[in-house]
Design a protein around this motif. Structure first.
Motif, mmCIF file in Angstrom:
data_model
loop_
_atom_site.group_PDB
_atom_site.id
_atom_site.type_symbol
_atom_site.label_atom_id
_atom_site.label_comp_id
_atom_site.label_asym_id
_atom_site.label_seq_id
_atom_site.Cartn_x
_atom_site.Cartn_y
_atom_site.Cartn_z
ATOM 1 N N LYS A 189 0.848 -1.190 0.000
ATOM 2 C CA LYS A 189 0.000 0.000 0.000
ATOM 3 C C LYS A 189 0.890 1.249 0.000
ATOM 4 N N GLU A 190 0.714 2.087 -1.009
ATOM 5 C CA GLU A 190 1.510 3.312 -1.150
ATOM 6 C C GLU A 190 0.626 4.517 -0.821
ATOM 7 N N GLU A 191 1.068 5.331 0.144
ATOM 8 C CA GLU A 191 0.330 6.528 0.547
ATOM 9 C C GLU A 191 1.269 7.727 0.522
ATOM 10 N N ILE A 192 0.819 8.799 -0.103
ATOM 11 C CA ILE A 192 1.619 10.022 -0.200
ATOM 12 C C ILE A 192 0.783 11.204 0.256
ATOM 13 N N ILE A 193 1.345 12.030 1.113
ATOM 14 C CA ILE A 193 0.723 13.281 1.520
ATOM 15 C C ILE A 193 1.706 14.397 1.213
ATOM 16 N N ALA A 194 1.240 15.439 0.528
ATOM 17 C CA ALA A 194 2.120 16.551 0.161
ATOM 18 C C ALA A 194 1.480 17.887 0.502
ATOM 19 N N THR A 195 2.279 18.780 1.079
ATOM 20 C CA THR A 195 1.927 20.187 1.234
ATOM 21 C C THR A 195 3.057 20.970 0.577
ATOM 22 N N LYS A 196 3.007 22.292 0.633
ATOM 23 C CA LYS A 196 4.076 23.098 0.034
ATOM 24 C C LYS A 196 5.380 23.003 0.830
ATOM 25 N N GLU A 197 5.297 22.482 2.046
ATOM 26 C CA GLU A 197 6.491 22.413 2.894
ATOM 27 C C GLU A 197 6.996 20.985 3.128
ATOM 28 N N LEU A 198 6.158 20.013 2.808
ATOM 29 C CA LEU A 198 6.455 18.660 3.266
ATOM 30 C C LEU A 198 5.855 17.604 2.350
ATOM 31 N N ILE A 199 6.621 16.537 2.128
ATOM 32 C CA ILE A 199 6.073 15.352 1.463
ATOM 33 C C ILE A 199 6.323 14.159 2.371
ATOM 34 N N ILE A 200 5.266 13.422 2.642
ATOM 35 C CA ILE A 200 5.385 12.220 3.459
ATOM 36 C C ILE A 200 4.991 11.023 2.612
ATOM 37 N N TYR A 201 5.821 9.996 2.682
ATOM 38 C CA TYR A 201 5.626 8.803 1.852
ATOM 39 C C TYR A 201 5.572 7.583 2.766
ATOM 40 N N LYS A 202 4.581 6.735 2.541
ATOM 41 C CA LYS A 202 4.457 5.499 3.313
ATOM 42 C C LYS A 202 4.217 4.320 2.379
ATOM 43 N N LEU A 203 4.951 3.250 2.621
ATOM 44 C CA LEU A 203 4.803 2.016 1.854
ATOM 45 C C LEU A 203 4.690 0.889 2.870
ATOM 46 N N SER A 204 3.582 0.158 2.836
ATOM 47 C CA SER A 204 3.370 -0.843 3.885
ATOM 48 C C SER A 204 2.699 -2.097 3.345
ATOM 49 N N THR A 205 2.967 -3.191 4.031
ATOM 50 C CA THR A 205 2.297 -4.447 3.707
ATOM 51 C C THR A 205 0.911 -4.450 4.353
ATOM 52 N N LYS A 206 0.119 -5.422 3.989
ATOM 53 C CA LYS A 206 -1.111 -5.667 4.729
ATOM 54 C C LYS A 206 -0.714 -6.193 6.106
ATOM 55 N N LYS A 207 -1.663 -6.269 7.013
ATOM 56 C CA LYS A 207 -1.387 -6.886 8.306
ATOM 57 C C LYS A 207 -1.531 -8.398 8.121
ATOM 58 N N TYR A 208 -0.416 -9.092 8.206
ATOM 59 C CA TYR A 208 -0.422 -10.539 8.001
ATOM 60 C C TYR A 208 -1.009 -11.266 9.211
ATOM 61 N N LYS A 209 -1.907 -12.192 8.938
ATOM 62 C CA LYS A 209 -2.413 -13.091 9.970
ATOM 63 C C LYS A 209 -1.661 -14.398 9.774
ATOM 64 N N PHE A 210 -0.654 -14.610 10.604
ATOM 65 C CA PHE A 210 0.303 -15.689 10.364
ATOM 66 C C PHE A 210 -0.349 -17.066 10.376
ATOM 67 N N ALA A 211 -1.419 -17.222 11.109
ATOM 68 C CA ALA A 211 -2.099 -18.521 11.157
ATOM 69 C C ALA A 211 -2.700 -18.883 9.806
ATOM 70 N N ASP A 212 -3.092 -17.864 9.016
ATOM 71 C CA ASP A 212 -3.665 -18.117 7.687
ATOM 72 C C ASP A 212 -2.657 -18.833 6.788
ATOM 73 N N ALA A 213 -1.416 -18.356 6.837
ATOM 74 C CA ALA A 213 -0.373 -18.959 6.010
ATOM 75 C C ALA A 213 -0.046 -20.371 6.494
ATOM 76 N N GLU A 214 -0.026 -20.559 7.795
ATOM 77 C CA GLU A 214 0.269 -21.871 8.357
ATOM 78 C C GLU A 214 -0.820 -22.880 7.989
ATOM 79 N N MET A 215 -2.075 -22.425 7.986
ATOM 80 C CA MET A 215 -3.198 -23.315 7.619
ATOM 81 C C MET A 215 -3.104 -23.730 6.152
ATOM 82 N N SER A 216 -2.711 -22.771 5.278
ATOM 83 C CA SER A 216 -2.655 -23.058 3.850
ATOM 84 C C SER A 216 -1.528 -24.028 3.514
ATOM 85 N N MET A 217 -0.553 -24.165 4.414
ATOM 86 C CA MET A 217 0.585 -25.057 4.178
ATOM 87 C C MET A 217 0.250 -26.492 4.543
ATOM 88 N N LYS A 218 -0.858 -26.682 5.296
ATOM 89 C CA LYS A 218 -1.192 -28.039 5.743
ATOM 90 C C LYS A 218 -1.955 -28.807 4.675
#
Length: 218
Positions: A189-218
């Motif tokens: 997820k890419e989020e950008i906020i800009a004003t005339k004085e500042l640019i803020i950039y955020k790049l983030s994953t989803k919130k992983y639910k680790f049990a979901d991945a473990e279940m899919s491996m079984k």
């Protein structure tokens, strides 16, 4: 601008950027389900930690190349009775030049006493000379140090930032106090906020639910 303020801006969009919180947890979960790409897959805790360590090494090397003093830290805190483990690298540049990075944070957070969920996030803030950018119609996010950090996370090179540059300049020129841009990059997820004085950039994953991945491996 300190990292704490930058983090507040990109997270809650308060202080100098006057917007309300965008979503509640349910909406965020729905957004996560719509993500596509490498980072949208379900990962176990061990897989996520491995990916984070690989990216952390790259981020640290970039920061060393820039000659900026940084801090690596691992903290455990309580938020609304929930335990949060924050493993990160970050710095604040107290006196940045125009169009230079003010702060950087790259970290992995795990939530719950049993580390049930987690995410990885990159946050950057830039001291922006918006007046000159508008006057000269000239600004390229891809020519700032943001580019190196973003590439370290996404592994995507030669990214064209022209649409983002254009949207920032045009909206600020038209009188917008702030510009908000939301995209996705290979499941991030890419989020950008800009004003005339500042640019803020955020790049983030989803919130992983680790049990979901473990279940899919079984």
């Amino acid at each position: 601008m300190s990292l704490m303020v930058a983090t507040s801006l990109i997270g809650c969009k308060t202080a100098n950027v006057n917007t309300e919180k965008k979503t509640e947890t349910a909406t965020e979960d729905n957004d996560d389900k719509n993500l596509e790409g490498k980072w949208a897959k379900n990962y176990t805790l061990e897989e996520t930690q491995k990916l984070f360590k690989e990216k952390l090494s790259k981020v640290e090397n970039i920061t060393k190349e820039l000659g900026i003093k940084y801090t690596k830290d691992e903290k455990i805190k309580k938020q609304d009775t929930q335990s949060i483990n924050d493993n990160s690298i970050y710095y604040d540049n107290d006196k940045p030049e125009a169009n230079k990075i003010e702060s950087m944070y790259f970290g992995m957070k795990t939530y719950g006493d049993n580390l049930e969920t987690g995410d990885i996030c990159l946050k950057l803030s830039l001291k922006f000379d918006g007046e000159n950018a508008i006057k000269n119609n000239d600004f390229d996010l891809g020519k700032t140090s943001f580019k190196k950090y973003i590439e370290a996370f996404t592994e995507q090179t030669n990214v064209d930032y022209s649409d983002i540059n254009k949207e920032i300049i045009e909206k600020l020129k038209n009188g917008d106090k702030q510009v908000e841009i939301n995209n996705t990059v290979d499941g991030l997820k890419e989020e950008i906020i800009a004003t005339k004085e500042l640019i803020i950039y955020k790049l983030s994953t989803k919130k992983y639910k680790f049990a979901d991945a473990e279940m899919s491996m079984k």
